[in-house]
Design a protein around this motif. Structure first.
Motif, PDB file in Angstrom:
ATOM      1  N   GLY A  90       0.820  -1.206   0.000  1.00 21.37           N
ATOM      2  CA  GLY A  90       0.000   0.000   0.000  1.00 21.37           C
ATOM      3  C   GLY A  90       0.850   1.250   0.000  1.00 21.37           C
ATOM      4  N   SER A  91       0.187   2.374   0.091  1.00 25.59           N
ATOM      5  CA  SER A  91       0.924   3.645   0.151  1.00 25.59           C
ATOM      6  C   SER A  91       0.838   4.193   1.571  1.00 25.59           C
ATOM      7  CB  SER A  91       0.325   4.649  -0.836  1.00 25.59           C
ATOM      8  OG  SER A  91      -0.833   5.242  -0.309  1.00 25.59           O
ATOM      9  N   GLY A  92       1.654   5.200   1.834  1.00 20.31           N
ATOM     10  CA  GLY A  92       1.586   5.857   3.131  1.00 20.31           C
ATOM     11  C   GLY A  92       0.195   6.391   3.419  1.00 20.31           C
ATOM     12  N   TRP A  93      -0.523   6.796   2.362  1.00 15.75           N
ATOM     13  CA  TRP A  93      -1.888   7.299   2.537  1.00 15.75           C
ATOM     14  C   TRP A  93      -2.817   6.210   3.053  1.00 15.75           C
ATOM     15  CZ3 TRP A  93      -1.479  12.086   3.002  1.00 15.75           C
ATOM     16  CH2 TRP A  93      -0.670  12.846   2.182  1.00 15.75           C
ATOM     17  N   ASP A  94      -2.534   4.955   2.707  1.00 15.43           N
ATOM     18  CA  ASP A  94      -3.368   3.855   3.190  1.00 15.43           C
ATOM     19  C   ASP A  94      -3.261   3.683   4.707  1.00 15.43           C
ATOM     20  OD1 ASP A  94      -4.084   3.261   0.546  1.00 15.43           O
ATOM     21  OD2 ASP A  94      -2.433   1.848   0.307  1.00 15.43           O
ATOM     22  N   PHE A  95      -2.166   4.148   5.286  1.00 13.70           N
ATOM     23  CA  PHE A  95      -1.903   3.927   6.712  1.00 13.70           C
ATOM     24  C   PHE A  95      -1.985   5.192   7.554  1.00 13.70           C
ATOM     25  CE2 PHE A  95       0.683   0.893   4.226  1.00 13.70           C
ATOM     26  CZ  PHE A  95      -0.024  -0.252   4.529  1.00 13.70           C
ATOM     27  N   VAL A  96      -2.209   6.348   6.919  1.00 19.63           N
ATOM     28  CA  VAL A  96      -2.134   7.617   7.634  1.00 19.63           C
ATOM     29  C   VAL A  96      -3.134   7.693   8.792  1.00 19.63           C
ATOM     30  CG1 VAL A  96      -3.671   8.959   6.136  1.00 19.63           C
ATOM     31  CG2 VAL A  96      -1.822  10.113   7.349  1.00 19.63           C
ATOM     32  N   GLU A  97      -4.330   7.153   8.629  1.00 25.47           N
ATOM     33  CA  GLU A  97      -5.329   7.179   9.717  1.00 25.47           C
ATOM     34  C   GLU A  97      -4.826   6.416  10.938  1.00 25.47           C
ATOM     35  OE1 GLU A  97      -8.094   8.901   9.912  1.00 25.47           O
ATOM     36  OE2 GLU A  97      -8.181   9.605   7.835  1.00 25.47           O
ATOM     37  N   GLU A  98      -4.147   5.283  10.702  1.00 24.21           N
ATOM     38  CA  GLU A  98      -3.603   4.507  11.823  1.00 24.21           C
ATOM     39  C   GLU A  98      -2.483   5.270  12.527  1.00 24.21           C
ATOM     40  OE1 GLU A  98      -2.858   0.289  10.905  1.00 24.21           O
ATOM     41  OE2 GLU A  98      -3.994   0.697   9.072  1.00 24.21           O
ATOM     42  N   PHE A  99      -1.617   5.935  11.738  1.00 26.47           N
ATOM     43  CA  PHE A  99      -0.544   6.732  12.354  1.00 26.47           C
ATOM     44  C   PHE A  99      -1.162   7.790  13.257  1.00 26.47           C
ATOM     45  CE2 PHE A  99       2.160   6.299   8.214  1.00 26.47           C
ATOM     46  CZ  PHE A  99       2.446   4.985   8.512  1.00 26.47           C
ATOM     47  N   ILE A 100      -2.190   8.460  12.744  1.00 24.23           N
ATOM     48  CA  ILE A 100      -2.829   9.543  13.486  1.00 24.23           C
ATOM     49  C   ILE A 100      -3.507   9.028  14.749  1.00 24.23           C
ATOM     50  CG2 ILE A 100      -4.740  11.204  13.377  1.00 24.23           C
ATOM     51  CD1 ILE A 100      -3.867  11.711  10.428  1.00 24.23           C
ATOM     52  N   SER A 101      -4.133   7.858  14.664  1.00 17.03           N
ATOM     53  CA  SER A 101      -4.828   7.336  15.843  1.00 17.03           C
ATOM     54  C   SER A 101      -3.860   6.771  16.884  1.00 17.03           C
ATOM     55  CB  SER A 101      -5.859   6.278  15.441  1.00 17.03           C
ATOM     56  OG  SER A 101      -5.232   5.135  14.920  1.00 17.03           O
ATOM     57  N   ASN A 102      -2.647   6.424  16.480  1.00 23.53           N
ATOM     58  CA  ASN A 102      -1.688   5.827  17.410  1.00 23.53           C
ATOM     59  C   ASN A 102      -0.605   6.774  17.906  1.00 23.53           C
ATOM     60  OD1 ASN A 102      -2.812   3.215  17.471  1.00 23.53           O
ATOM     61  ND2 ASN A 102      -1.866   2.727  15.522  1.00 23.53           N
ATOM     62  N   SER A 103      -0.576   8.004  17.392  1.00 26.34           N
ATOM     63  CA  SER A 103       0.496   8.920  17.779  1.00 26.34           C
ATOM     64  C   SER A 103       0.066  10.370  17.584  1.00 26.34           C
ATOM     65  CB  SER A 103       1.741   8.647  16.919  1.00 26.34           C
ATOM     66  OG  SER A 103       2.746   9.584  17.180  1.00 26.34           O
ATOM     67  N   GLU A 104       0.614  11.237  18.407  1.00 24.39           N
ATOM     68  CA  GLU A 104       0.385  12.680  18.281  1.00 24.39           C
ATOM     69  C   GLU A 104       1.451  13.335  17.406  1.00 24.39           C
ATOM     70  OE1 GLU A 104      -2.200  14.441  19.616  1.00 24.39           O
ATOM     71  OE2 GLU A 104      -3.012  12.504  20.191  1.00 24.39           O
TER      72      GLU A 104
ATOM     73  N   LYS B  53      -3.783  15.686  -0.981  1.00 25.33           N
ATOM     74  CA  LYS B  53      -4.134  14.802   0.135  1.00 25.33           C
ATOM     75  C   LYS B  53      -3.513  15.299   1.439  1.00 25.33           C
ATOM     76  CE  LYS B  53      -4.787  10.414  -2.224  1.00 25.33           C
ATOM     77  NZ  LYS B  53      -4.258   9.059  -2.415  1.00 25.33           N
ATOM     78  N   SER B  54      -2.273  15.792   1.357  1.00 32.71           N
ATOM     79  CA  SER B  54      -1.587  16.221   2.582  1.00 32.71           C
ATOM     80  C   SER B  54      -2.331  17.364   3.262  1.00 32.71           C
ATOM     81  CB  SER B  54      -0.145  16.620   2.285  1.00 32.71           C
ATOM     82  OG  SER B  54      -0.074  17.833   1.593  1.00 32.71           O
ATOM     83  N   SER B  55      -3.017  18.186   2.483  1.00 34.86           N
ATOM     84  CA  SER B  55      -3.749  19.311   3.070  1.00 34.86           C
ATOM     85  C   SER B  55      -5.014  18.859   3.806  1.00 34.86           C
ATOM     86  CB  SER B  55      -4.094  20.337   1.995  1.00 34.86           C
ATOM     87  OG  SER B  55      -5.037  19.805   1.085  1.00 34.86           O
ATOM     88  N   GLN B  56      -5.424  17.619   3.604  1.00 34.51           N
ATOM     89  CA  GLN B  56      -6.618  17.084   4.266  1.00 34.51           C
ATOM     90  C   GLN B  56      -6.333  16.591   5.685  1.00 34.51           C
ATOM     91  OE1 GLN B  56      -8.163  14.049   1.660  1.00 34.51           O
ATOM     92  NE2 GLN B  56      -8.376  15.463  -0.048  1.00 34.51           N
ATOM     93  N   TYR B  57      -5.054  16.493   6.042  1.00 35.84           N
ATOM     94  CA  TYR B  57      -4.657  15.983   7.355  1.00 35.84           C
ATOM     95  C   TYR B  57      -3.785  17.031   8.049  1.00 35.84           C
ATOM     96  CZ  TYR B  57      -6.036  11.464   5.400  1.00 35.84           C
ATOM     97  OH  TYR B  57      -6.725  10.430   4.826  1.00 35.84           O
ATOM     98  N   SER B  58      -4.259  17.582   9.140  1.00 31.19           N
ATOM     99  CA  SER B  58      -3.484  18.623   9.824  1.00 31.19           C
ATOM    100  C   SER B  58      -2.156  18.092  10.361  1.00 31.19           C
ATOM    101  CB  SER B  58      -4.297  19.239  10.959  1.00 31.19           C
ATOM    102  OG  SER B  58      -4.606  18.272  11.937  1.00 31.19           O
ATOM    103  N   ARG B  59      -2.080  16.825  10.663  1.00 29.47           N
ATOM    104  CA  ARG B  59      -0.846  16.247  11.213  1.00 29.47           C
ATOM    105  C   ARG B  59       0.193  15.950  10.140  1.00 29.47           C
ATOM    106  NH1 ARG B  59      -2.436  12.933  15.150  1.00 29.47           N
ATOM    107  NH2 ARG B  59      -0.407  11.985  15.300  1.00 29.47           N
ATOM    108  N   VAL B  60      -0.226  15.869   8.869  1.00 28.65           N
ATOM    109  CA  VAL B  60       0.733  15.676   7.778  1.00 28.65           C
ATOM    110  C   VAL B  60       1.323  17.045   7.454  1.00 28.65           C
ATOM    111  CG1 VAL B  60       1.081  14.943   5.387  1.00 28.65           C
ATOM    112  CG2 VAL B  60      -0.474  13.649   6.869  1.00 28.65           C
ATOM    113  N   LYS B  61       2.584  17.202   7.766  1.00 27.76           N
ATOM    114  CA  LYS B  61       3.241  18.502   7.657  1.00 27.76           C
ATOM    115  C   LYS B  61       3.986  18.699   6.351  1.00 27.76           C
ATOM    116  CE  LYS B  61       1.843  19.572  11.726  1.00 27.76           C
ATOM    117  NZ  LYS B  61       0.737  20.483  11.895  1.00 27.76           N
ATOM    118  N   GLY B  62       4.010  17.675   5.518  1.00 28.32           N
ATOM    119  CA  GLY B  62       4.668  17.846   4.236  1.00 28.32           C
ATOM    120  C   GLY B  62       4.809  16.552   3.477  1.00 28.32           C
TER     121      GLY B  62
END
Length: 121
Positions: free
Chosen positions: A59-73, A90-99
């Motif tokens: 998969g891509s990092g986008w496939d796992f981004v929700e899990e990263f967000i739910s498991n870490s600040e 896509k990166s603009s849709q997630y405040s925790r994705v900084k780049g």
């Protein structure tokens, strides 16, 4: 400060290990080959920053981004061989994705990463 790096390419692990030591002296780092290992680690550990390749086996990092967000600040920065406009959107849709940064990371990219880590601590 703990920097976490996810990439399914072991050569990238070796390169990133040297780059982290050079650009973020005094930090510790953890390296993972797949998102499942990383998410398991995040459930019991704390990261200052998650650096992840976008193109992963399974998969891509986008496939796992929700899990990263739910498991870490921690803020998340994706690294890829080619940054597409879709990835930037896509990166603009997630405040925790900084780049979404392009490999190899430039000096300016490392300055941005250092700012992210410094602002979180």
């Amino acid at each position: 400060m703990t920097i976490v790096y996810l990439d399914d390419d072991k050569i990238q692990h070796l390169l990133m290990k040297k780059l982290i030591k050079l650009n973020l002296p005094g930090s510790t780092s953890e390296f993972f080959e797949n998102a499942e290992e990383l998410n398991n680690w995040l459930q019991g550990n704390s990261a200052s920053l998650i650096l992840s390749d976008l193109n992963l086996e399974g998969g891509s990092g986008w496939d796992f981004v929700e899990e990263f967000i739910s498991n870490s600040e921690a803020p998340i920065v994706f690294i890829t061989g080619h940054v597409s406009s879709d990835d930037l959107k896509k990166s603009s849709q997630y405040s925790r994705v900084k780049g979404v940064l392009e490999k190899p990371l430039s000096k300016e990219n490392w300055e941005l990463i250092l700012e992210l880590v410094s602002s979180e601590n």
